[in-house]
Design a protein around this motif. Structure first.
Motif, mmCIF file in Angstrom:
data_model
loop_
_atom_site.group_PDB
_atom_site.id
_atom_site.type_symbol
_atom_site.label_atom_id
_atom_site.label_comp_id
_atom_site.label_asym_id
_atom_site.label_seq_id
_atom_site.Cartn_x
_atom_site.Cartn_y
_atom_site.Cartn_z
ATOM 1 N N SER A 165 26.645 1.838 59.928
ATOM 2 C CA SER A 165 26.460 3.267 59.720
ATOM 3 C C SER A 165 25.005 3.714 59.833
ATOM 4 C CB SER A 165 26.992 3.654 58.335
ATOM 5 O OG SER A 165 26.240 3.038 57.308
ATOM 6 N N SER A 166 24.068 2.769 59.792
ATOM 7 C CA SER A 166 22.645 3.112 59.777
ATOM 8 C C SER A 166 21.978 2.814 61.108
ATOM 9 C CB SER A 166 21.935 2.357 58.638
ATOM 10 O OG SER A 166 22.511 2.647 57.402
ATOM 11 N N ASN A 167 22.689 3.111 62.172
ATOM 12 C CA ASN A 167 22.145 2.950 63.525
ATOM 13 C C ASN A 167 21.724 1.508 63.784
ATOM 14 O OD1 ASN A 167 21.534 3.981 66.059
ATOM 15 N ND2 ASN A 167 19.411 4.440 65.502
ATOM 16 N N MET A 218 30.378 9.988 56.849
ATOM 17 C CA MET A 218 31.169 9.202 57.792
ATOM 18 C C MET A 218 32.519 9.856 57.991
ATOM 19 S SD MET A 218 32.431 5.287 57.381
ATOM 20 C CE MET A 218 33.308 5.776 55.906
ATOM 21 N N ASP A 219 32.943 10.023 59.223
ATOM 22 C CA ASP A 219 34.227 10.632 59.531
ATOM 23 C C ASP A 219 35.348 9.676 59.144
ATOM 24 O OD1 ASP A 219 36.617 11.336 61.396
ATOM 25 O OD2 ASP A 219 35.302 13.084 61.430
ATOM 26 N N ARG A 220 36.405 10.248 58.578
ATOM 27 C CA ARG A 220 37.513 9.422 58.114
ATOM 28 C C ARG A 220 38.203 8.686 59.248
ATOM 29 N NH1 ARG A 220 38.892 14.504 58.813
ATOM 30 N NH2 ARG A 220 40.923 15.130 59.654
ATOM 31 N N ARG A 221 38.076 9.191 60.480
ATOM 32 C CA ARG A 221 38.755 8.562 61.614
ATOM 33 C C ARG A 221 38.013 7.311 62.093
ATOM 34 N NH1 ARG A 221 38.472 13.894 61.971
ATOM 35 N NH2 ARG A 221 40.345 15.143 62.105
ATOM 36 N N GLY A 260 27.619 0.454 47.814
ATOM 37 C CA GLY A 260 26.405 0.356 48.611
ATOM 38 C C GLY A 260 26.201 1.605 49.433
ATOM 39 N N SER A 261 24.967 2.024 49.568
ATOM 40 C CA SER A 261 24.672 3.241 50.328
ATOM 41 C C SER A 261 24.881 2.997 51.816
ATOM 42 C CB SER A 261 23.236 3.700 50.066
ATOM 43 O OG SER A 261 22.311 2.704 50.458
ATOM 44 N N CYS A 262 25.204 4.065 52.526
ATOM 45 C CA CYS A 262 25.400 4.037 53.977
ATOM 46 C C CYS A 262 24.547 5.143 54.609
ATOM 47 C CB CYS A 262 26.870 4.249 54.333
ATOM 48 S SG CYS A 262 28.024 3.180 53.454
ATOM 49 N N TYR A 263 24.443 5.098 55.923
ATOM 50 C CA TYR A 263 23.801 6.153 56.684
ATOM 51 C C TYR A 263 22.344 6.359 56.273
ATOM 52 C CZ TYR A 263 28.540 7.143 58.169
ATOM 53 O OH TYR A 263 29.796 7.016 58.689
ATOM 54 N N TRP A 264 21.609 5.262 56.140
ATOM 55 C CA TRP A 264 20.178 5.401 55.874
ATOM 56 C C TRP A 264 19.554 6.291 56.958
ATOM 57 C CZ3 TRP A 264 16.153 3.702 59.106
ATOM 58 C CH2 TRP A 264 14.864 3.808 58.548
ATOM 59 N N PRO A 265 18.619 7.191 56.594
ATOM 60 C CA PRO A 265 17.882 7.274 55.322
ATOM 61 C C PRO A 265 18.549 8.136 54.241
ATOM 62 C CG PRO A 265 16.903 8.763 56.897
ATOM 63 C CD PRO A 265 18.016 8.065 57.635
#
Length: 896
Positions: free
Chosen positions: A701-703, A1-4, A651-656
């Motif tokens: 983050s996971s669409n 994930m971009d910091r911005r 918690g996880s992000c950006y699945w998968p």
């Protein structure tokens, strides 16, 4: 994930509506009956990996008299019709009782826990027995030096015992030894016989004069004691406990270490602890905190006391009231004021020297002080040290505790022989014998996962490690606006910036020249840490109204600096800037490379990913939106019951993907292990709990996928707390999910990871540690429950400790091999290192987040000794709210 990128609440609300619940809906949800979860049984064993022959420090226990019965009795020890408490004195009384009345006890030997329970093999002659015991050792009393004497009464302190004791022994219940067979079938409720056997182990150790700490035993042997600095010693002992396993009952023996105080004069300890050469330089405020609850022996009386504090004045100025010795009238007795120095000179014949000018030790009660001169007091032997240790002491403790596998095995074998369990009369009576050979176990070594780095290059770990020197980051972050601040007089920031830019270029990061190199004014170094931090940030605000993207901070000292906590708090909660702290004494090319691993992760970059992760081919995980949680609770220092605990969940992000996480933290009641803020409805009807933040971030983050599967990794709970994890924490997660308007409940897999155990694995035919990826799920595991041991890291020093994983529920339906391979892979996704870690990354991240937040608000330093003034009417310490992270950094991996 971009910091911005920041969380757009409006966007989330449009797609995953979060409408405040009305009162009726909230009551309905709070009263909703959740599914009833229960711990599952083992569903088989794994087969992946190459086979390896191992030895475990479990020793087979044979029971030759299975029909033996333990009889449990309740013991009451009285003195002057008042109960006597204290394991040491009670053990002495019961030992003397057996010597005198062994025939009245039917010559039956017993196991006594030092409190109110006694066990025998077979019944005593009568169900109710009463005895009188007179100890040869007489505890001498002394005049009470407190305001109670003003009533003309000459009292003995409550801790001063007379010679005579009354002991009552009453039958309570019988415990068949064959109930162990029930425990070996996996019934947790039927383990009373095992508790009896563990009491036997503790009693035997106590009889040998050992310090007993639960099931660990430490003997006062000079060969086992090593100085770790500050008046504290490390003592090596052994752990011993019975365990039901798949292979039958076993005795788990291991090396154990603890910290004890260096026995001797209290004044010598304080000088060593504060590193001063003369007693007049002692800081008595620090000494007061350090000495509290320590036990001392008063050399003039040969009596033991517990310190509760220090006197307000030195001995030659500290007055108390007492009745003169020549006054015989009790009712109309006149009291006199006398100093502690005068009392010891006139009534004890002791002329005080240096301690006349120092505070006295208070060994009484808060409102009834008893004063002792410090020069007459010595710390008792084998006095366990339970306070916070310094970073240098911690390093020394780790160094002294390390043992290579062959050495550890030899020490364990020697301890087993020296204990002579086979000669213990109670063990003999119930026919218990213990083998002296390590248990042979077959393990499997799982294959290390392949990693992907920059330019689509492969990175193949070898022995749990991989080299990043000639490789670039998979997703490097460019840094345009950044600042270096320097609190250290020893750090060359201009050279630091050049070296960091060059090192970043080699990793694929484009780092521009810093906006500024801001040096602290030398005059400010005399001020407090909060003031220094505030002035430094004010300089940045004045120069750059638009906050920088990143700040590199050079701390003034190695390890933990006083600047660290206030700096993190200001930057992460108020300033909204990711920051990285460095130690000026360790800057090198390798140091900068490791530093960039953290910086890139914090700013939203990715250093490496699993190959199967990048190709979206992780079994089970890629089949449906899957969220991975890591949960941990950080408690205050030992002895600080006023310091709130911090619960942290990542918690996880950006699945998968399974390598990116965000954290959410809350404070909770001190020493509370159960996380109570996963779901937290407030008056407005909204949910202010931890899970809401994590679920929304996963969704964004996971669409815009909602998790259909949730894997929970829980750290820090014991076997007796498994049901709390399911009945309280898991139910809170479900409620948080339903609060978001969902009717379907995700499938859960809940796994507890334990590091605080004493099972060790050794290679049968090699002196090295077991290789990374070693897993054992037979022979030494639980007879019924779904658990296994896994060692995922390369033990470079000492003996590796495997992590003990317990699968509580598995609704997702992992095969044993898939789950074990997933856990092994999750030990390779830690973005801040280039080696596999000993526990899954989500738990490690949760631990880091909780630890940083403890420094973040400096709870322990900010809460004074008088914090009890804020105790509520129900006697509880109010728990302060944790400052929330700034929205710019709340979704970042700031904890890396």
């Amino acid at each position: 994930m971009d910091r911005r990128a920041s969380t757009d609440e409006a966007e989330i609300d449009q797609i995953w509506p979060v409408k405040p619940l009305d009162t009726a809906s909230r009551v309905k949800l709070d009263g909703w009956n959740p599914p009833k979860y229960s711990v599952i049984d083992r569903n088989g064993t794994g087969s992946d990996g190459r086979r390896i022959s191992l030895l475990a420090n479990h020793f087979k226990v044979n029971i030759n008299v299975p029909d033996a019965v333990f009889y449990q009795y309740t013991v009451d020890v009285l003195q002057d019709d008042k109960s006597v408490r204290g394991k040491r004195i009670c053990r002495k009384i019961i030992d003397k009782l057996y010597k005198i009345y062994h025939s009245d006890l039917g010559d039956r030997r017993f196991a006594y826990d030092g409190e109110r329970t006694l066990y025998t093999v077979g019944p005593l002659p009568q169900e109710k027995l009463n005895f009188t015991v007179e100890l040869e050792e007489v505890f001498v009393g002394c005049e009470r030096m407190d305001n109670e004497s003003s009533r003309g009464l000459s009292k003995r302190p409550k801790w001063s015992f007379s010679k005579h004791f009354k002991v009552g022994i009453v039958y309570a219940v019988s415990i068949p030894l064959k109930s162990i067979a029930v425990a070996l079938r996996g019934a947790e409720a039927e383990n009373n016989a095992l508790r009896v056997l563990d009491v036997l182990l503790r009693q035997q150790a106590a009889n040998r004069g050992c310090l007993v700490v639960r099931q660990s035993f430490f003997h006062n042997n000079s060969t086992n004691i090593v100085d770790v600095g500050g008046g504290v010693n490390c003592v090596r002992g052994f752990f011993s406990s019975f365990r039901p396993t798949q292979g039958g009952l076993s005795l788990n023996m291991d090396v154990s270490t603890t910290l004890i105080l260096n026995p001797g004069p209290v004044i010598d300890f304080l000088m060593t602890n504060q590193n001063v050469k003369e007693a007049r330089y002692i800081d008595w405020e620090k000494a007061k905190k350090m000495l509290k609850n320590m036990r001392v022996n008063a050399t003039h009386r040969n009596m033991e006391f517990k310190i509760i504090g220090l006197s307000d004045k030195p001995c030659n100025q500290q007055y108390f009231q007492m009745k003169p010795r020549n006054c015989n009238s009790v009712i109309n007795a006149q009291t006199v004021d006398i100093t502690v120095s005068e009392y010891f000179s006139e009534y004890c014949g002791i002329k005080l020297t240096f301690s006349s000018f120092f505070p006295c030790l208070d060994v009484g009660k808060p409102k009834r002080p008893i004063y002792l001169p410090i020069e007459l007091c010595s710390l008792v032997p084998l006095h366990r040290y339970t306070k916070t240790i310094s970073p240098m002491q911690r390093v020394s403790l780790i160094e002294r505790s390390r043992q290579k596998p062959p050495e550890r095995m030899q020490v364990i074998e020697d301890a087993l022989k020296n204990c002579c369990y086979g000669a213990d009369p109670v063990f003999v009576d119930c026919g218990i014998s213990i083998d002296d050979k390590f248990t042979p176990v077959e393990g499997r070594v799982l294959e290390s996962p392949k990693l992907k780095v920059g330019n689509n290059n492969d990175c193949i770990p070898h022995n749990g490690r991989w080299n990043f020197n000639q490789k670039t980051f998979l997703k490097p972050i460019d840094i345009d606006r950044w600042v270096i601040v320097n609190f250290s007089a020893r750090c060359d920031t201009s050279r630091l910036s050049r070296d960091l830019i060059d090192c970043g270029r080699n990793k694929g990061m484009k780092i521009e020249c810093p906006l500024a190199l801001i040096e602290e004014d030398p005059q400010q170094r005399r001020e407090g840490p909060c003031t220094r931090v505030e002035k430094m940030l004010e300089l940045i605000r004045l120069k750059y109204p638009r906050a920088p993207e990143f700040i590199l901070c050079a701390l003034p000292e190695r390890k933990i600096s006083d600047i660290y906590g206030p700096w993190k708090k200001k930057c992460l909660s108020e300033f909204g800037v990711v920051t990285q702290c460095i130690s000026p004494l360790k800057i090198s090319n390798q140091y900068l490379s490791n530093l960039l691993l953290k910086i890139n992760s914090k700013l939203g970059g990715i250093n490496s990913l699993l190959a199967i992760e990048l190709s979206s081919s992780i079994p089970i995980i890629t089949d449906a939106p899957t969220m991975i949680l890591g949960m941990d609770v950080s408690h205050g220092s030992p002895g600080r019951s006023d310091v709130p605990s911090i619960s942290a969940v990542v918690g996880s992000c950006y699945w998968p993907h399974i390598s990116r996480y965000r954290a959410s933290m809350r404070t909770q009641s001190p020493k509370l292990e159960t996380i109570d803020a996963l779901y937290k409805p407030v008056l407005s009807g909204e949910d202010d709990g931890i899970m809401r933040e994590l679920l929304q971030d996963f969704y964004r983050s996971s669409n815009y996928c909602k998790p259909k599967q949730i894997i929970v990794f829980r750290d820090g709970v014991s076997n007796t707390q498994f049901n709390q994890v399911l009945d309280i924490e898991l139910v809170q997660i479900v409620k948080a999910y339903k609060h978001l308007g969902e009717t379907d409940i995700p499938k859960f897999t809940v796994i507890v990871a334990q590091k605080n155990h004493h099972t060790k694995l050794f290679q049968a035919n090699a002196p090295e540690n077991v290789p990374p990826g070693t897993v054992v799920d037979t022979q030494i595991v639980h007879p019924k429950n779904y658990d296994f041991y896994m060692c995922t890291h390369a033990g470079m020093h000492g003996t590796s400790r495997p992590t003990h994983y317990h699968v509580l529920i598995d609704e997702i339906g992992f095969s044993v091999d898939n789950l074990q391979n997933l856990i092994n892979s999750l030990s390779y996704v830690n973005q801040r290192s280039t080696s596999a870690i000993s526990i899954v990354a989500p738990i490690y991240y949760a631990h880091l987040a909780a630890k940083q937040m403890a420094q973040f608000i400096k709870l322990e330093d900010n809460m004074s000794e008088t914090s009890s003034g804020g105790i509520t009417c129900d006697g509880k310490v109010p728990v302060p709210e944790l400052p929330r992270l700034h929205q710019v950094v709340e979704s970042s991996m700031f904890f890396c």
